[in-house]
Design an enzyme around this catalytic site. Structure first.
Site, PDB file in Angstrom:
ATOM      1  N   LYS A 172       0.883  -1.177   0.000  1.00 20.05           N
ATOM      2  CA  LYS A 172       0.000   0.000   0.000  1.00 20.05           C
ATOM      3  C   LYS A 172       0.914   1.220   0.000  1.00 20.05           C
ATOM      4  CE  LYS A 172      -1.825   2.979   2.119  1.00 20.05           C
ATOM      5  NZ  LYS A 172      -1.566   4.398   1.771  1.00 20.05           N
ATOM      6  N   GLU A 211      -0.375   7.515  -0.732  1.00 17.59           N
ATOM      7  CA  GLU A 211      -1.251   8.074  -1.780  1.00 17.59           C
ATOM      8  C   GLU A 211      -0.630   9.308  -2.430  1.00 17.59           C
ATOM      9  OE1 GLU A 211      -1.653   7.851   1.413  1.00 17.59           O
ATOM     10  OE2 GLU A 211      -3.010   9.343   2.270  1.00 17.59           O
ATOM     11  N   SER A 233       4.287   8.272  10.226  1.00 14.44           N
ATOM     12  CA  SER A 233       4.364   9.120  11.420  1.00 14.44           C
ATOM     13  C   SER A 233       4.031   8.307  12.682  1.00 14.44           C
ATOM     14  CB  SER A 233       3.391  10.284  11.275  1.00 14.44           C
ATOM     15  OG  SER A 233       2.085   9.776  11.086  1.00 14.44           O
ATOM     16  N   CYS A 286      13.196  10.738   8.170  1.00 13.59           N
ATOM     17  CA  CYS A 286      13.040  10.323   9.564  1.00 13.59           C
ATOM     18  C   CYS A 286      14.394  10.317  10.269  1.00 13.59           C
ATOM     19  CB  CYS A 286      12.405   8.950   9.649  1.00 13.59           C
ATOM     20  SG  CYS A 286      13.441   7.703   8.914  1.00 13.59           S
ATOM     21  N   GLU A 327       7.851  16.847  15.618  1.00 19.42           N
ATOM     22  CA  GLU A 327       8.640  16.543  14.421  1.00 19.42           C
ATOM     23  C   GLU A 327       8.227  17.551  13.339  1.00 19.42           C
ATOM     24  OE1 GLU A 327       7.635  12.975  12.206  1.00 19.42           O
ATOM     25  OE2 GLU A 327       9.722  12.691  11.654  1.00 19.42           O
TER      26      GLU A 327
END
Ligand code: NAD
Length: 499
Positions: A178, A181, A231, A286, A388
Site C-alpha cells: 500500500k 497516496e 508518522s 526520519c 517533528e
C-alpha cells in the site's frame, strides 16, 4: 506502462494492472511545479479483500518454491533496477520533489536490500542439535508466514517499500503493498520491473488508498503480518489495531534526532555534515538531524561556518536535472505547517537566524518551496522543540555540558537517531553508550540504515519487536518450527534384534 498518462493510477492484483472502480481519488502533484500529475484511487474493503485473496492463493505455490529459485527472480530484478536506475530516480524526483542525487540514494539503498535478500538461502538456514537425549535430535527451521502487508510513507518512495517486500517475498511470503497516496508512481514502476523479472502472479500486489484501505488490511483474517513506516501517531494506531487482530506488526514512526556538537569538533566538517543532515531532502527524512545540541563554546565556533554553507543552498525545481540543490516540500499544506511551527518558535522566544519562509523561485512560482531556516536558542518547552517538523528547519539548542544535554535528549519521546561531533574518544564513547536512540552516529550527521543491519528505532519511533532490514527482517517474515525426532535405531526395538 507509460505512467505519464495514468490518471488515476492502477492497482496490481493477481498479476493484472487494473484501474479500480472507485470515485474517490487523491491528487498527486509534482511539488517542483505544483502541477497535478496523477490521481490515486482510494480503495476500500472490497478491493482489499480481492487483493488479499489473490495473495493468499499465490502463497500455496510461492512458499513451496525453493529459495534458490525465488532469489533467481530477485537477481533478475536487481539487474532490471540497475538498467532502469535513472528512469526511476526521475519518477521519484517528479512526484516527491527531492533532487536527483537524493532520488538516486533512495533507489540505491533499496537495491542494497534486494542484494541482501539474494542471500536468503543462507539467512533462512535453521539449526540442529543431535542427541538432545540419546538417539533424539532437535531441529529448527524458518517458514514463511503467509500474506504480509507493507504500508508506506511518502518521503522515500522507493526505499521504504524496499525495506519490506524484497525480504518478505525472498522468505516465501506473498505481499500487499500500500504505497503512500502522495507518491504512487514510483511504486508502479518498481513493481512492473518485478513482474518483468518473472515474479509469479499474485505474489506481490499493489492496492492504493488511505485510512479506509489500511483499516481493511489491519483486520483482514488472511493477513498475517504488517510492516508500517510513517508518522508516530499512525504507527502506534497500526501497531495496536494490528496486534488486536492477531497480526505480527513492525511499525516505524517519526523522529526528532539530535546532533551533539562538542567544542573540540572539527567545525568545517561538522557544519557540512549538519547542513546535509538538516536540509537533505528538504528535511523530510526520519533520520534528519533536525536539532543541533551545542555544548559550551561550540556555538561560537559553529554558527558562522554553518550559516555560510546554509546561505549558499539554492532552492529550486529538481525535476529537470538543472535545478537547485534543495527541492520543494510535498504539499502546500505541509509548507504551511512548517511555517506555522517556525512562527510559533519565534513567538515562544527563539531567534530566527535564517528565515526560509517566503523564498521566491521565479521559474516555478507554483512549486511548494521553502528555503532553509535556522532557529537559535530553542528550548525544550517550545512546540518547535517537541514536534517533528519534517521540513528544512534546523533548531539550535545550547547547553553548558554534555551531561545536561544527554539528560535532555534521553527524556524526549522519540528514539530514532542521535549523533555526536567531537574529537574526544571518551566523550564519543560516553555518548554512544548512554544515549537513548537506536541509530547512533559519531562524526556522521545521518547514521543511515543499511540493508544488512536492523533499522533500530526505539521508543516512540518504533512499535513492535523485530525491526525492518537485516537479520531482524528475516525473523520478522518467518516463524520457527522446532522438530524433535527419534528413529528407532541400532540397539532399540525389534528391527535390529530379531533373535
Ligand atoms: P503518514 O503517517 O501520514 O502516512 C504513512 C502511511 O499511513 C500512508 O500510506 C498513509 O496512507 C497511511 N495513513 C495516514 N494516516 C492514516 C490513518 N489515520 N490511518 C491509517 N493509515 C493512515 O506519514 P507520511 O506523512 O507519509 O510520512 C512521513 C512520516 O513518516 C514522518 O513522521 C517520518 O518521520 C516517518 N518516517 C519514518 C521512517 C522510519 O523508518 N522510522 C522512515 C520514513 C518516514
Amino acid at each position: 506502462m507509460p505512467i505519464d498518462t495514468l490518471l488515476p493510477v492502477p492497482n496490481f492484483t493477481g498479476g493484472e494492472w487494473m484501474i479500480p472502480e472507485t470515485t474517490e481519488t487523491t491528487p498527486v502533484y509534482n511539488p517542483s511545479t505544483g502541477q497535478k500529475i496523477a490521481e490515486t484511487p482510494m480503495c476500500g474493503a472490497e478491493l482489499v479483500d480481492a487483493s488479499v485473496r489473490n495473495a493468499h492463493e499465490a502463497f500455496a505455490d510461492w512458499s513451496e518454491t525453493p529459495p534458490v529459485e525465488r532469489i533467481r527472480v530477485l537477481f533478475r530484478y536487481k539487474m532490471l533496477l540497475e538498467d532502469n536506475f535513472e528512469a526511476i530516480a526521475a519518477i521519484i524526483t517528479r512526484e516527491h520533489g527531492k533532487n536527483l542525487a537524493e532520488a538516486r540514494g533512495d533507489i540505491r539503498r533499496g537495491i542494497e536490500v534486494v542484494e541482501y535478500a539474494c542471500s536468503i538461502p543462507e539467512l533462512m538456514k535453521g539449526e540442529i542439535l543431535e542427541n538432545v537425549a540419546r538417539g533424539i535430535d532437535c531441529e529448527m527451521v524458518k517458514q514463511p508466514l503467509g500474506v504480509c502487508v507493507g504500508i508506506c510513507p511518502y518521503n522515500f518512495p522507493a526505499l521504504a517499500p524496499m525495506w519490506m517486500y524484497p525480504m518478505a517475498i525472498a522468505t516465501g511470503n506473498t505481499f500487499i503493498f500500500k504505497p503512500s497516496e502522495k507518491v504512487p508512481l514510483t511504486a508502479i514502476r518498481l513493481i512492473e520491473l518485478l513482474q518483468q523479472a518473472g515474479l509469479p502472479p499474485g505474489v506481490l500486489n499493489i492496492i492504493h488508498g488511505g485510512r479506509e484501505c489500511v483499516d481493511a488490511l489491519l483486520v483482514h483474517p488472511l493477513v498475517r503480518a504488517i510492516s508500517f513506516v510513517g508518522s508516530s501517531p499512525v504507527a502506534k494506531y497500526v501497531y495496536e489495531k494490528g496486534i488486536q487482530h492477531g497480526k505480527r506488526v513492525q511499525a516505524a514512526g517519526g523522529a526528532k534526532n539530535y546532533v551533539f556538537v562538542l567544542p573540540d569538533a572539527d567545525m568545517a566538517n561538522t557544519a557540512g555534515g549538519l547542513n546535509d543532515a538538516a536540509f537533505g531532502c528538504a528535511g523530510q527524512r526520519c533520520m534528519a538531524g533536525s536539532t543541533a545540541v551545542l555544548i559550551g563554546k561550540a556555538a561560537d565556533r559553529l554558527i558562522k561556518p554553518l550559516s555560510d554553507i546554509v546561505s549558499r543552498i539554492q532552492v529550486g525545481p529538481t525535476d529537470r536535472g538543472t535545478g537547485g540543490t534543495m527541492g520543494a516540500v510535498i504539499s502546500p499544506a505541509h509548507r504551511d505547517r512548517v511555517s506555522r511551527l517556525l512562527e510559533g518558535g519565534v513567538k515562544e522566544g527563539a531567534d530566527l537566524l535564517i528565515d526560509g519562509r517566503g523564498v521566491v523561485v521565479p521559474e516555478e512560482p507554483n512549486g511548494f518551496y521553502l528555503g532553509p531556516s535556522i532557529v537559535d536558542r530553542v528550548e525544550s518547552r517550545m512546540e518547535i522543540a517537541r514536534e517533528e517538523v519534517f521540513g528544512p528547519v534546523l533548531n539550535l539548542m545550547r547547553f553548558d555540558d554534555l551531561e545536561a544535554a544527554i539528560e535532555l535528549a534521553n527524556h524526549t519521546p522519540f528514539g530514532n537517531g542521535a549523533c555526536i561531533y567531537t574529537q574526544s574518544g571518551s566523550a564519543a564513547r560516553e555518548f554512544k553508550h548512554r544515549i537513548k536512540a537506536g541509530m547512533v552516529g559519531i562524526n556522521v550527521g545521518v547514521p543511515a540504515p543499511l540493508a544488512y543491519f536492523p533499522f533500530s528505532g526505539w521508543d516512540y519511533s518504533f512499535f513492535g519487536d523485530l525491526h525492518l532490514q537485516g537479520r531482524e527482517g528475516v525473523l520478522f517474515y518467518t516463524r520457527h518450527k522446532v522438530t524433535t525426532s527419534r528413529w528407532f535405531s541400532y540397539g532399540e526395538g525389534d528391527i535390529w534384534h530379531k533373535d
